[in-house]
Design an enzyme around this catalytic site. Structure first.
Site, PDB file in Angstrom:
ATOM      1  N   LYS A 168      43.104  51.597  45.448  1.00  0.00           N
ATOM      2  CA  LYS A 168      42.013  51.617  46.425  1.00  0.00           C
ATOM      3  C   LYS A 168      41.538  50.171  46.627  1.00  0.00           C
ATOM      4  O   LYS A 168      40.785  49.626  45.828  1.00  0.00           O
ATOM      5  CB  LYS A 168      40.878  52.514  45.913  1.00  0.00           C
ATOM      6  CG  LYS A 168      39.795  52.748  46.922  1.00  0.00           C
ATOM      7  CD  LYS A 168      38.662  51.814  46.568  1.00  0.00           C
ATOM      8  CE  LYS A 168      37.585  51.689  47.545  1.00  0.00           C
ATOM      9  NZ  LYS A 168      37.733  50.641  48.510  1.00  0.00           N
ATOM     10  N   GLU A 243      37.025  44.269  34.845  1.00  0.00           N
ATOM     11  CA  GLU A 243      36.967  42.812  35.063  1.00  0.00           C
ATOM     12  C   GLU A 243      35.827  42.583  36.034  1.00  0.00           C
ATOM     13  O   GLU A 243      35.933  42.901  37.221  1.00  0.00           O
ATOM     14  CB  GLU A 243      38.286  42.314  35.667  1.00  0.00           C
ATOM     15  CG  GLU A 243      39.505  42.505  34.793  1.00  0.00           C
ATOM     16  CD  GLU A 243      39.508  41.590  33.569  1.00  0.00           C
ATOM     17  OE1 GLU A 243      38.770  40.590  33.562  1.00  0.00           O
ATOM     18  OE2 GLU A 243      40.245  41.893  32.615  1.00  0.00           O
ATOM     19  N   CYS A 277      35.746  34.857  40.879  1.00  0.00           N
ATOM     20  CA  CYS A 277      34.927  35.196  39.704  1.00  0.00           C
ATOM     21  C   CYS A 277      34.897  34.055  38.697  1.00  0.00           C
ATOM     22  O   CYS A 277      33.976  33.950  37.903  1.00  0.00           O
ATOM     23  CB  CYS A 277      35.456  36.471  39.063  1.00  0.00           C
ATOM     24  SG  CYS A 277      37.211  36.368  38.693  1.00  0.00           S
ATOM     25  N   GLU A 364      24.758  35.847  39.644  1.00  0.00           N
ATOM     26  CA  GLU A 364      25.979  35.554  40.393  1.00  0.00           C
ATOM     27  C   GLU A 364      25.694  35.525  41.895  1.00  0.00           C
ATOM     28  O   GLU A 364      25.191  36.500  42.448  1.00  0.00           O
ATOM     29  CB  GLU A 364      27.048  36.621  40.105  1.00  0.00           C
ATOM     30  CG  GLU A 364      28.385  36.257  40.701  1.00  0.00           C
ATOM     31  CD  GLU A 364      29.451  37.313  40.467  1.00  0.00           C
ATOM     32  OE1 GLU A 364      29.156  38.510  40.631  1.00  0.00           O
ATOM     33  OE2 GLU A 364      30.590  36.941  40.113  1.00  0.00           O
TER      34      GLU A 364
END
Ligand code: NDP
Length: 465
Positions: A168, A243, A277, A364
């Site tokens: 997906k 992750e 990331c 973040e």
């Protein structure tokens, strides 16, 4: 206009509803995406295909990975163009980073498996042999920042270990996953082994995580979504690899080679418009070289040409963090604004004057925004680097003390005098809120297999020999 379709059991299908895929470079509609709600058909197809695929030898499956790599390689540029269109990233970045690595993911795991040692443990009176069986049907959920790169990083090891897949991709960047499905069909890859479903994360993604026949979920995405995935999957005892997000520090010690550190830290801050990331968005600099570093850093940033961020919503989020930085008392010393009328462009932005534990410096942002902070000792740099909830990556720039300092950073990976220098055999993953589990080399193969030990007692004859 591209029509994205689901690939289920080797057949293409759409859904009753569809929605638009928007190009971040100019805001135009580039594709329609099926709003798939349920994953049952894909699960059935994957279940049907699993025994046949799982029965192939490791070598046969490795050969298939090489064939996939060949096919991707033959379309390197077309795939890069598609990725650049969907993400807005410069074509060179899509060519050199995204698609090169996607091809490498298949080649690497094929070759890695050919050199895998047997796992046999001898006892005085018995032999243990570890078998690695497929987990079964696995769900792979990937984000929009490196769409094909991160998807294939999961697809290759999952296939190698004999699993069948339901992938997906992010609803924001479905195009290269769709093309990968077409390529698999073109090369005669067995139907049902790779199924690709598209739609909204909370609908089709959630349905995939919830499905009892999906035995493992490998998820790369934000920490908040990862928490939801874990909440759903953990009570079902699914194998889970998460992750998640990061807020990584680049630490420049007083003995750093600034000729190396400045371009390295600029790249770490702004590659892919800061949407990786691993990007180093908190820059910690020793006071004695702070002014010199800042001057060279700002000069290098002023030369940068970066692509847009991924979407209008994401642009609004990134700009809201720049407003927050001002509210928190930060000085915007470069950038800070939307840079073009069309598309979702934000200037490369550098902020100073904030506390290292401010919200701007610890949450973040995932955009072209970095904060710079000073420190006076190695111990203070370590304390500042470790003060976030994240623990994904980091870099240290020093002629003599980099490795020693790197060991004290609470994160899954630390680079010394480099950044994003990847050996695919090593463990990749985060600690704290950056995730659970590791990918890479044997760690990926371990996740995508069930290790079964067969212990055979030697018979009397063998014992006497
Ligand atoms: P999201 O968490 O929003 O989405 C990740 C994936 O999860 C997408 O495919 C999304 O689908 C899907 N999803 C959304 N909701 C659900 C749900 N309820 N159940 C199952 N799946 C769901 O992350 P982004 O796509 O915004 O990616 C950016 C984030 O990814 C950043 O935080 C970044 O740090 C992290 N990341 C981590 C990496 C790592 O290796 N640690 C590498 C790269 C990125 P949809 O898009 O359709 O909503």
């Amino acid at each position: 206009m591209i029509e994205v379709e689901n690939l289920i059991g080797g057949e293409y299908s759409t859904a009753a509803e569809s929605f638009d895929d928007i190009c971040p470079s100019d805001g135009s509609i580039i594709a329609s995406i099926p709003r798939t709600m349920m994953v049952d058909d894909a699960v059935k197809a994957a279940e049907n295909a699993q025994p046949g695929w799982g029965a192939l030898s490791l070598e046969q499956r490795a050969d298939w990975l090489d064939k996939i790599a060949d096919a991707l390689e033959s379309q390197h540029r077309q795939l890069a163009e598609l990725e650049a269109l969907d993400t807005g990233k410069p074509l060179e970045v899509a060519m050199e980073v995204d698609i090169s690595r996607s091809i490498e993911n298949f080649r690497f795991f094929a070759e890695f498996s050919r050199n895998m040692p047997e796992e046999v443990f001898e006892m005085e009176d018995a032999t243990n042999t570890v078998l690695r069986k497929p987990v079964g049907v696995v769900g792979l959920i990937s984000p929009w920042n490196l769409p094909l790169y991160l998807l294939t990083w999961k697809v290759a090891p999952a296939l190698l270990m004999g699993n069948t897949i339901i992938a997906k991709p992010s609803e924001i960047t479905p195009l290269t996953a769709h093309r990968l499905g077409q390529i698999l069909c073109e090369i005669g890859f067995p139907a049902g082994v790779v199924n690709i479903v598209h739609g909204y994360g909370p609908e089709i993604g959630q349905s995939l995580v919830e499905h009892p026949a999906v035995k493992a979920i490998s998820f790369t995405g934000g920490t908040a979504t990862g928490r939801l995935v874990a909440r759903t999957a953990a009570p079902m005892f699914k194998k889970l690899s998460l992750e998640l997000g990061g807020k990584n520090s680049s630490i420049i010690l007083d003995d750093a080679d600034l000729g190396l550190a400045v371009p390295g830290v600029v790249r770490a801050g702004f590659l892919n418009s800061g949407q990786i990331c691993l990007c180093g968005s908190r820059i910690l600099v020793h006071s004695s070289i702070y002014d010199e570093f800042l001057e060279s850093f700002l000069a290098a940033v002023s030369e940068l040409k970066i692509g847009p961020v991924i979407s209008e919503n994401h642009m609004a989020k990134v700009l809201s963090f720049i407003d927050l930085a001002v509210a928190e008392g930060g000085d915007i010393v470069a950038g800070g604004l939307r840079s073009e009328d069309d598309g979702f462009h934000i200037e490369a932005t550098v902020i100073t004057g904030l506390s290292h534990d401010s919200r701007t410096a610890t949450e973040e942002i995932f955009g072209p925004v970095v904060t710079i902070h000073r420190f006076d000792s190695d111990a203070e740099a370590v304390e500042m680097a470790n003060c976030t909830d994240y623990g994904l990556a980091g870099s240290v720039w020093s002629k003599n003390r980099g490795e020693e300092l790197a060991k004290q950073i609470e994160s899954g990976m630390v680079w010394v005098n480099t950044w994003l220098h990847r050996d695919l055999r090593v463990p990749f993953g985060g600690i704290k809120d950056s995730g659970v589990g590791r990918e890479g080399g044997m760690w990926s193969l371990g996740f995508f297999s069930e290790a079964i030990n067969i212990c055979v007692k030697h018979n009397d004859l063998q014992a006497r020999v």
